[in-house]
Design a protein around this motif. Sequence first.
Motif: not given
Length: 125
Positions: A1, A3, A5, A25-26, A114, A116-117
């Motif tokens: 995974q 992540q 941000v 990250s990850g 993947y 981000g928000q």
Amino acid sequence: QVQLVESGGGLVQAGGSLRLSCAASGRTFSTYTMGWFRQAPGKEREFVAAIRWISGTTYYADSVKGRFTISRDNAKNTLNLQMNSLKSEDTAVYYCAADGNYLRDYSNEASYAYWGQGTQVTVSS
């Protein structure tokens, strides 16, 4: 995974500049393609820019070419988007995206695993 941000969004006047960052990250992502997309109110999400993590090759949407610069900091695992000469039509939520493959269709959001928000960018005229 992996992540992702985002940070750096905000309110800016037309003609101004903002710098977005995306901290990853990850899993090790040295082989990833990474990109920025944006979504304005009432519109579909659209491609902004992408970068090949190893080679540094970059790609841009025609609407931002010459104004935006995508870059990466390998040591910090960070993706950046320098946005200059901002226009009101650049107002949108900006998303960072990543994938572990050499994406042929880097401008297609469906290619990326993947996300981000998102971070809001508002350009006032």
